[in-house]
Design a protein around this motif. Structure first.
Motif, PDB file in Angstrom:
ATOM      1  N   SER A   1     -31.480  34.854  12.454  1.00 49.28           N
ATOM      2  CA  SER A   1     -31.142  33.579  13.093  1.00 49.28           C
ATOM      3  C   SER A   1     -32.135  33.261  14.195  1.00 49.28           C
ATOM      4  O   SER A   1     -32.818  34.148  14.710  1.00 49.28           O
ATOM      5  N   CYS A   2     -32.210  31.985  14.555  1.00 49.44           N
ATOM      6  CA  CYS A   2     -33.101  31.554  15.632  1.00 49.44           C
ATOM      7  C   CYS A   2     -32.573  30.251  16.220  1.00 49.44           C
ATOM      8  O   CYS A   2     -31.934  29.448  15.526  1.00 49.44           O
ATOM      9  N   PRO A   3     -32.818  30.013  17.517  1.00 52.65           N
ATOM     10  CA  PRO A   3     -32.393  28.753  18.134  1.00 52.65           C
ATOM     11  C   PRO A   3     -33.291  27.604  17.682  1.00 52.65           C
ATOM     12  O   PRO A   3     -34.511  27.757  17.594  1.00 52.65           O
ATOM     13  N   ILE A   4     -32.685  26.466  17.370  1.00 59.40           N
ATOM     14  CA  ILE A   4     -33.450  25.306  16.892  1.00 59.40           C
ATOM     15  C   ILE A   4     -32.974  24.041  17.594  1.00 59.40           C
ATOM     16  O   ILE A   4     -31.912  24.005  18.212  1.00 59.40           O
ATOM     17  N   ALA A   5     -33.783  22.994  17.458  1.00 50.97           N
ATOM     18  CA  ALA A   5     -33.436  21.670  17.966  1.00 50.97           C
ATOM     19  C   ALA A   5     -33.733  20.646  16.876  1.00 50.97           C
ATOM     20  O   ALA A   5     -34.743  20.760  16.174  1.00 50.97           O
ATOM     21  N   LEU A   6     -32.846  19.656  16.739  1.00 52.42           N
ATOM     22  CA  LEU A   6     -33.021  18.579  15.767  1.00 52.42           C
ATOM     23  C   LEU A   6     -33.382  17.287  16.484  1.00 52.42           C
ATOM     24  O   LEU A   6     -32.787  16.958  17.522  1.00 52.42           O
ATOM     25  N   PHE A   7     -34.366  16.576  15.930  1.00 49.74           N
ATOM     26  CA  PHE A   7     -34.776  15.287  16.465  1.00 49.74           C
ATOM     27  C   PHE A   7     -34.757  14.253  15.332  1.00 49.74           C
ATOM     28  O   PHE A   7     -35.234  14.555  14.230  1.00 49.74           O
ATOM     29  N   PRO A   8     -34.226  13.067  15.554  1.00 51.18           N
ATOM     30  CA  PRO A   8     -34.281  12.036  14.502  1.00 51.18           C
ATOM     31  C   PRO A   8     -35.725  11.772  14.093  1.00 51.18           C
ATOM     32  O   PRO A   8     -36.599  11.617  14.947  1.00 51.18           O
ATOM     33  N   ALA A   9     -35.989  11.736  12.799  1.00 52.52           N
ATOM     34  CA  ALA A   9     -37.355  11.518  12.306  1.00 52.52           C
ATOM     35  C   ALA A   9     -37.703  10.049  12.206  1.00 52.52           C
ATOM     36  O   ALA A   9     -38.853   9.693  11.963  1.00 52.52           O
ATOM     37  N   THR A  10     -36.731   9.167  12.379  1.00 50.51           N
ATOM     38  CA  THR A  10     -36.976   7.727  12.308  1.00 50.51           C
ATOM     39  C   THR A  10     -36.412   7.044  13.548  1.00 50.51           C
ATOM     40  O   THR A  10     -35.565   7.608  14.246  1.00 50.51           O
ATOM     41  N   SER A  11     -36.895   5.852  13.810  1.00 49.07           N
ATOM     42  CA  SER A  11     -36.434   5.094  14.979  1.00 49.07           C
ATOM     43  C   SER A  11     -36.521   3.599  14.708  1.00 49.07           C
ATOM     44  O   SER A  11     -37.418   3.148  13.981  1.00 49.07           O
ATOM     45  N   GLU A  12     -35.599   2.842  15.273  1.00 50.70           N
ATOM     46  CA  GLU A  12     -35.633   1.390  15.151  1.00 50.70           C
ATOM     47  C   GLU A  12     -35.763   0.732  16.527  1.00 50.70           C
ATOM     48  O   GLU A  12     -35.496  -0.450  16.691  1.00 50.70           O
ATOM     49  N   GLN A  13     -36.199   1.518  17.518  1.00 51.98           N
ATOM     50  CA  GLN A  13     -36.333   0.990  18.875  1.00 51.98           C
ATOM     51  C   GLN A  13     -37.392  -0.103  18.979  1.00 51.98           C
ATOM     52  O   GLN A  13     -37.323  -0.955  19.852  1.00 51.98           O
TER      53      GLN A  13
END
Length: 305
Positions: A17-29
């Motif tokens: 196991s390992c610590p991870i972070a998720l980021f949205p790959a798309t944006s409509e800003q």
């Protein structure tokens, strides 16, 4: 400034196991968005949460969720009770199986996310899991909880990181037969099909998303600039319609046109001032702003409060 992680937790493959972070790959800003204004005053419209029976405004702290079991009858659920729903996928994405990506119907694919190691600890474990997925040429399936829901997520190696795509559950996907059954079985004549295939062949190309152009978004920006400068807004002309007698005639004309003109791909052009789309407006409210006549504007320049 680095974007803020949408979700943080652990990625687990068996005992690794390992610590991870998720980021949205798309944006409509970047897309233009509008506020609702009072046409009479130009002031911003704001919404308040009120009790449907008493009409009294309700403080956020007093708002809870409710599931309607019958008309007007609800099961009340506090935010704390939702937080206490204990399932492993709330903090951990555990890889349960590997499947060929081609077996996942596009209908089930929802939202893409970039997945990166969270901190220096676990970088090697992250790389081991990533390369194992890459070597097998498959996608890993697991579960994750965010937005108060548990999602199936498909993971695959992408460059130095990973990409995760949330998947829909079967009950969220409508059956195609409900829509396609009404389509008649048409027998396509060979000569018509040959012409259509020829047209397709003349328009073949490579997938190059950098050439995509959002013409409606560009037209909105142009409209707002003209209104800001007080320029006249002209309604665009309706596109001309070709007088096509029948389907075969349309196919033959299409082939003739394609022979005369090479296919042109619209390349997105930067519009002047696109980064700072509108010039700052030192607007004044009410009658004071209206008292200063300039070139007659087509839209109110008043800043919404």
């Amino acid at each position: 400034m680095a974007p803020r992680a949408y979700w943080k937790g652990y990625l687990k493959l068996s005992l690794v196991s390992c610590p991870i972070a998720l980021f949205p790959a798309t944006s409509e800003q970047e897309k233009i968005s509008f506020h609702q204004l009072n046409k009479e005053t130009g002031n911003r419209i704001r919404y308040r949460k009120v009790d449907a029976e008493t009409g009294d405004e309700v403080e956020q702290a007093n708002i809870i969720k409710g599931y309607e079991v019958s008309k007007g009858e609800y099961i009340e659920v506090d935010p704390e009770e939702l937080q206490d729903v204990a399932i492993e996928s709330k903090r951990t994405i555990e890889i349960e199986e590997f499947v060929p990506k081609k077996e996942i119907d596009e209908l089930y694919m929802r939202d893409p996310y970039y997945i990166v190691p969270d901190g220096e600890v676990g970088q090697q474990a992250f790389a081991v899991i990533r390369e194992a997925i890459r070597k097998e040429g498959m996608v890993a399936l697991g579960k994750v909880v965010f937005t108060s829901r548990e999602h199936i997520i498909a993971l695959e190696a992408r460059d130095k990181g990973m990409m995760g795509i949330t998947l829909r559950y079967p009950y969220e996907v409508r059956q195609a037969d409900d829509y396609f059954d009404v389509i008649e079985d048409e027998k396509v004549p060979k000569d018509m099909l040959d012409l259509a295939v020829h047209i397709v062949a003349t328009k073949k190309g490579k997938f190059e998303p950098e050439k995509f152009q959002d013409e409606y978004e560009d037209a909105l920006k142009d409209l707002l600039r003209k209104k800001q400068k007080g320029e006249r807004i002209e309604r665009p002309k309706e596109p001309s319609r070709t007088n096509v007698v029948n389907l075969m005639d349309a196919l033959k004309r299409s082939v003739a046109v394609d022979k005369k003109t090479a296919p042109k791909t619209k390349v997105r052009k930067r519009i002047a001032g696109q980064t700072e789309m509108l010039l700052p407006i030192a607007g004044k409210k009410g009658k004071e702003a209206a008292a200063k006549p300039v070139a007659k504007p087509t839209g109110r320049h008043k800043k919404a409060g």
